[in-house]
Structure formats: C-alpha cells, structure tokens
Design an enzyme around this catalytic site. Sequence first.
Site, short mmCIF file in Angstrom:
data_model
loop_
_atom_site.label_atom_id
_atom_site.label_comp_id
_atom_site.label_asym_id
_atom_site.label_seq_id
_atom_site.Cartn_x
_atom_site.Cartn_y
_atom_site.Cartn_z
N ALA A 1 -23.30 42.10 16.90
CA ALA A 1 -24.67 42.29 17.38
C ALA A 1 -24.71 43.35 18.48
CB ALA A 1 -25.23 40.97 17.90
N GLY B 1 -20.73 39.61 13.93
CA GLY B 1 -21.56 39.92 12.77
C GLY B 1 -20.96 40.96 11.85
N GLU C 1 -18.85 38.98 9.64
CA GLU C 1 -19.72 38.20 8.76
C GLU C 1 -20.25 39.06 7.62
OE1 GLU C 1 -21.82 34.71 11.25
OE2 GLU C 1 -22.13 36.71 12.11
N GLU D 1 -17.75 34.77 18.68
CA GLU D 1 -19.00 34.36 19.32
C GLU D 1 -18.82 33.30 20.40
OE1 GLU D 1 -20.31 36.17 15.42
OE2 GLU D 1 -18.61 34.97 16.15
#
Length: 323
Positions: free
Chosen positions: A125, A170, A173, A193
């Site tokens: 992010a 992310g 991910e 995270e």
Amino acid sequence: MAVQVGRRALFQAVRVQATGRESARSLSCSRQYVGFGKVSPSSRLNGHGARHYSSDPKQDLHVRHLDGEDAGIVVVGINRPKAKNSISKNLVKMMCEAVEDIKNNNKVRSVIICSLVPGIFCAGADLKERAKMHQSEVGPFVSKARALITELGNLPVPTIAAIDGAALGGGLEMALACDIRITSNTAKMGLVETKLAIIPGAGGTQRLPRVISVSLAKELIFAARVVDGTEACRLGLANHSVEQNESGDAAYLRALELAREINPQGPIAVRMAKLAINQGIEVDLSTGLAIEEACYAQVIPTKDRLEGLSAFKEKRRPHFKGE
C-alpha cells in the site's frame, strides 16, 4: 447433492466465460500490437506499443500486447518509481481497467504481471497516501484493492507474476492471486502487515495458506517475515527462482519463456483447465470430478479439438484459433 451443486456452479461459470468470448468477438479493437524482444526492464513497455489507461502523466501502469509468435501474451508493467510501485488509488483504478479489458478479449492467452522499476515488484500500500486518508476512507479503499486482486485471480487465462524485486504486503497479495510466481533469487517477499498493527487485507490470509501449508503461512504472517526468492521457491511460494542478471529482469525473462510454452496450446482447453483446477480445489473430490467432467464437455465441440486430432494424424504442428 454436493455433486449437483458443483455442476450447477460450474455450468454457470462456463456460461459466463462463453458469453464473455462471444462479447469479445464483437468488440472493436484499437490496440497496437508491437514486437517484443529480450530487453531491459526500463524498455520493456516503452515506445509505441504501450497502452495507457489514464491521462496521468506519471503513467503508473503500462500494458503491452505482444505480436508475431508472441501474439496473445499481454505484459502488464507497474511503473511508480518514486513510490516503489506502491498501490495507490490511481494504480487500483488503472489496474481495474486493464483487468477488465483483458477479461473481455478472447485473443489473450496469458498475462505477465511485472515491474518496470528495477529492484522492486510492489511495496504494498502507498502509506503516504494512506496517511492522508480519513479513517472512513480506508475501509472502502481496501475493499477496492481486494476486489481488484480478486478479479486478477479470476481472469480466465494463465497469469504469471514476474518478481524481480521486493513484493511486500499488497504486492505479494497481488502475486498470490496469479496462477504462477517466478522470482529472482534476490527478490524479497513477505506479508509484513503485522508490523503496522494490521493484517493482510487483500486476500493474503486466505491465499497464502492455500499456496503453502497453513502452519507455514501462520508463521510468516505472525512474524511478518520476509524471505528471498530462493527460500520462497523452497517453501512453494514460488514456482521457480532464477539467478538475477545484470539488467535486473531475470524473473521476467523466465516468465516470458513460460508464456511462450503456454501460447501454442489450445486456448479454450487452457481456460477450461484453469477453471477446473480453481473450482475443483475448493470442493471435495467427487464434486471436483464433476467439475472436470463439465469442463471437458466444453472442449468436445470445439474446432480446436478437431484440429489437434488432424495435426496428430498428419504429424504436423496444430494451429489453434480458440474456436
């Protein structure tokens, strides 16, 4: 009963894919198809072949449809060098548009997700942008990012993540949503995270345990551990780990080789194989076999199947058209 439910779900998914193929045939296509060679990361998508999905001058995302023998391969390159390819509102918007475009194009046979920034795949992010968001904005933005990554995972064609640098949070991910991950030995990967007192919010807690074991996924997420490409391959997080080269695009070049292996195969068969595997792995074996049967039924009436039989009989290379 489970088998019947599985069949109904599968038939619905197959109908959606078939409808998508028919719709794609009616679309007018204004893309430029450009040749592609073994080039450095900075020049992979530059020039006249890149399609830009935004007027943003930063050009956060470049999409290129290859031509010649590589026709059918689409390269999606993330290009946010000042932000380490972090996931911003603009990048999510552009990637959503790119994924939708790919989904509706029956000429696409495989997709490579890569970075145009040396040493980085995606840092997760955009925390600078996130810090400026009101608390009420965070949830909806994460939901959009999660939906994007889900749509990436649901693309009907094979997707390959070429990880030549750090894939964190992310970024990992996004790679986990791809069918295949190829890393350089120097790449760094991790769901980090918990270092920020949050959890993976775009599918990491669900996809990582499905790719590696549940207990290993817990260990990596709980400890916010980062592993290199060699270790990622050992854990089963990556399909292949290759030694990084001087131009920093070894994983990309290996991904391109793999896409070229997939390209000549029957495109409808490849799509049905992906659908059968993805849906079958989530259900019991009996239902999974019913899903496989339903997918097999979709390839029987195709012209490609007859072309495959003719080519075998005539001892020549088949020429599949996706029909």
